[in-house]
Design a protein around this motif. Structure first.
Motif, PDB file in Angstrom:
ATOM      1  N   GLN A   1       0.828  -1.203   0.000  1.00 26.49           N
ATOM      2  CA  GLN A   1       0.000   0.000   0.000  1.00 26.49           C
ATOM      3  C   GLN A   1       0.861   1.251   0.000  1.00 26.49           C
ATOM      4  O   GLN A   1       0.565   2.220  -0.701  1.00 26.49           O
ATOM      5  CB  GLN A   1      -0.932   0.012   1.207  1.00 26.49           C
ATOM      6  CG  GLN A   1      -2.066  -0.977   1.108  1.00 26.49           C
ATOM      7  CD  GLN A   1      -2.994  -0.911   2.312  1.00 26.49           C
ATOM      8  OE1 GLN A   1      -3.117   0.132   2.951  1.00 26.49           O
ATOM      9  NE2 GLN A   1      -3.643  -2.018   2.625  1.00 26.49           N
ATOM     10  N   GLN A   2       1.939   1.236   0.779  1.00 26.88           N
ATOM     11  CA  GLN A   2       2.829   2.393   0.836  1.00 26.88           C
ATOM     12  C   GLN A   2       3.502   2.631  -0.510  1.00 26.88           C
ATOM     13  O   GLN A   2       3.645   3.767  -0.955  1.00 26.88           O
ATOM     14  CB  GLN A   2       3.881   2.211   1.940  1.00 26.88           C
ATOM     15  CG  GLN A   2       3.297   2.308   3.325  1.00 26.88           C
ATOM     16  CD  GLN A   2       4.292   1.952   4.411  1.00 26.88           C
ATOM     17  OE1 GLN A   2       5.293   1.269   4.179  1.00 26.88           O
ATOM     18  NE2 GLN A   2       4.005   2.390   5.628  1.00 26.88           N
ATOM     19  N   GLU A   3       3.916   1.555  -1.176  1.00 26.81           N
ATOM     20  CA  GLU A   3       4.534   1.679  -2.492  1.00 26.81           C
ATOM     21  C   GLU A   3       3.544   2.236  -3.511  1.00 26.81           C
ATOM     22  O   GLU A   3       3.895   3.074  -4.334  1.00 26.81           O
ATOM     23  CB  GLU A   3       5.073   0.328  -2.957  1.00 26.81           C
ATOM     24  CG  GLU A   3       6.290  -0.131  -2.195  1.00 26.81           C
ATOM     25  CD  GLU A   3       6.708  -1.545  -2.529  1.00 26.81           C
ATOM     26  OE1 GLU A   3       6.137  -2.153  -3.474  1.00 26.81           O
ATOM     27  OE2 GLU A   3       7.606  -2.065  -1.841  1.00 26.81           O
ATOM     28  N   MET A   4       2.292   1.768  -3.450  1.00 28.20           N
ATOM     29  CA  MET A   4       1.274   2.267  -4.372  1.00 28.20           C
ATOM     30  C   MET A   4       1.012   3.750  -4.138  1.00 28.20           C
ATOM     31  O   MET A   4       0.866   4.514  -5.084  1.00 28.20           O
ATOM     32  CB  MET A   4      -0.025   1.458  -4.225  1.00 28.20           C
ATOM     33  CG  MET A   4       0.068   0.067  -4.796  1.00 28.20           C
ATOM     34  SD  MET A   4      -1.393  -0.972  -4.500  1.00 28.20           S
ATOM     35  CE  MET A   4      -2.750   0.108  -4.745  1.00 28.20           C
ATOM     36  N   GLU A   5       0.962   4.161  -2.870  1.00 27.62           N
ATOM     37  CA  GLU A   5       0.734   5.565  -2.545  1.00 27.62           C
ATOM     38  C   GLU A   5       1.887   6.426  -3.037  1.00 27.62           C
ATOM     39  O   GLU A   5       1.679   7.520  -3.554  1.00 27.62           O
ATOM     40  CB  GLU A   5       0.540   5.742  -1.035  1.00 27.62           C
ATOM     41  CG  GLU A   5      -0.771   5.182  -0.538  1.00 27.62           C
ATOM     42  CD  GLU A   5      -0.904   5.211   0.974  1.00 27.62           C
ATOM     43  OE1 GLU A   5      -0.043   5.814   1.638  1.00 27.62           O
ATOM     44  OE2 GLU A   5      -1.875   4.627   1.480  1.00 27.62           O
ATOM     45  N   ALA A   6       3.117   5.920  -2.883  1.00 30.72           N
ATOM     46  CA  ALA A   6       4.293   6.676  -3.324  1.00 30.72           C
ATOM     47  C   ALA A   6       4.327   6.803  -4.842  1.00 30.72           C
ATOM     48  O   ALA A   6       4.829   7.793  -5.375  1.00 30.72           O
ATOM     49  CB  ALA A   6       5.568   6.004  -2.822  1.00 30.72           C
ATOM     50  N   ALA A   7       3.772   5.825  -5.539  1.00 31.29           N
ATOM     51  CA  ALA A   7       3.784   5.842  -7.004  1.00 31.29           C
ATOM     52  C   ALA A   7       2.724   6.759  -7.595  1.00 31.29           C
ATOM     53  O   ALA A   7       2.783   7.103  -8.767  1.00 31.29           O
ATOM     54  CB  ALA A   7       3.585   4.424  -7.538  1.00 31.29           C
ATOM     55  N   GLN A   8       1.756   7.182  -6.806  1.00 34.02           N
ATOM     56  CA  GLN A   8       0.681   8.060  -7.269  1.00 34.02           C
ATOM     57  C   GLN A   8       1.186   9.500  -7.224  1.00 34.02           C
ATOM     58  O   GLN A   8       1.293  10.063  -6.142  1.00 34.02           O
ATOM     59  CB  GLN A   8      -0.559   7.917  -6.382  1.00 34.02           C
ATOM     60  CG  GLN A   8      -1.103   6.527  -6.310  1.00 34.02           C
ATOM     61  CD  GLN A   8      -2.247   6.314  -7.267  1.00 34.02           C
ATOM     62  OE1 GLN A   8      -2.876   7.253  -7.685  1.00 34.02           O
ATOM     63  NE2 GLN A   8      -2.495   5.071  -7.608  1.00 34.02           N
ATOM     64  N   PRO A   9       1.491  10.100  -8.363  1.00 34.92           N
ATOM     65  CA  PRO A   9       2.047  11.452  -8.346  1.00 34.92           C
ATOM     66  C   PRO A   9       1.072  12.479  -7.777  1.00 34.92           C
ATOM     67  O   PRO A   9      -0.056  12.602  -8.232  1.00 34.92           O
ATOM     68  CB  PRO A   9       2.367  11.735  -9.806  1.00 34.92           C
ATOM     69  CG  PRO A   9       1.569  10.767 -10.590  1.00 34.92           C
ATOM     70  CD  PRO A   9       1.300   9.591  -9.689  1.00 34.92           C
ATOM     71  N   GLY A  10       1.520  13.159  -6.741  1.00 34.81           N
ATOM     72  CA  GLY A  10       0.784  14.288  -6.191  1.00 34.81           C
ATOM     73  C   GLY A  10      -0.475  13.977  -5.429  1.00 34.81           C
ATOM     74  O   GLY A  10      -0.978  14.820  -4.710  1.00 34.81           O
ATOM     75  N   SER A  11      -0.997  12.786  -5.541  1.00 41.41           N
ATOM     76  CA  SER A  11      -2.288  12.515  -4.902  1.00 41.41           C
ATOM     77  C   SER A  11      -2.136  11.838  -3.554  1.00 41.41           C
ATOM     78  O   SER A  11      -3.100  11.704  -2.819  1.00 41.41           O
ATOM     79  CB  SER A  11      -3.153  11.627  -5.802  1.00 41.41           C
ATOM     80  OG  SER A  11      -2.613  10.319  -5.856  1.00 41.41           O
ATOM     81  N   GLY A  12      -0.935  11.362  -3.251  1.00 39.93           N
ATOM     82  CA  GLY A  12      -0.759  10.647  -1.987  1.00 39.93           C
ATOM     83  C   GLY A  12      -1.434   9.295  -2.005  1.00 39.93           C
ATOM     84  O   GLY A  12      -1.600   8.670  -0.990  1.00 39.93           O
TER      85      GLY A  12
END
Length: 108
Positions: free
Chosen positions: A78-89
């Motif tokens: 989940q943390q990796e997915m959040e980091a991969a989402q540009p600007g949206s967190g």
């Protein structure tokens, strides 16, 4: 799905509440690693009190270790997915991050 097989719902809020409670007894528990040691000790304490033979208790402990490892993988993913989402967190704030799973002790 029986009541014992329902998913556990783990939230950041729940974890923070538990960590704050442990910190009341030991301020070092503000460190997640120290708090995790307390939770591991609690798990051992509870399994020690379980009405089962030693081999069964060790089997449960192994299953819980595997379950915990799955939760670690889930949280990291989940943390990796959040980091991969540009600007949206990633769509969920840290306070909304959730993990769930089912641990059913093997009664074998």
């Amino acid at each position: 799905m029986s009541e014992s097989e329902q998913e556990l719902q783990l939230s950041v809020e729940m974890v923070r509440d538990i960590q704050q409670r442990v910190q009341q007894d030991d301020p070092r528990a503000s460190d997640s690693g120290v708090c995790a040691q307390y939770l591991a000790a609690v798990t051992g304490f509870m399994l020690g009190q379980l009405n089962a033979d030693t081999d069964k208790k060790k089997e449960f402990l192994q299953q819980l270790q595997e379950f915990a490892a799955g939760v670690v993988d889930d949280v990291e993913s989940q943390q990796e997915m959040e980091a991969a989402q540009p600007g949206s967190g990633g769509g969920q704030s840290a306070g909304e991050q959730r993990s769930s799973g089912i641990w059913t002790p093997d009664q074998g």
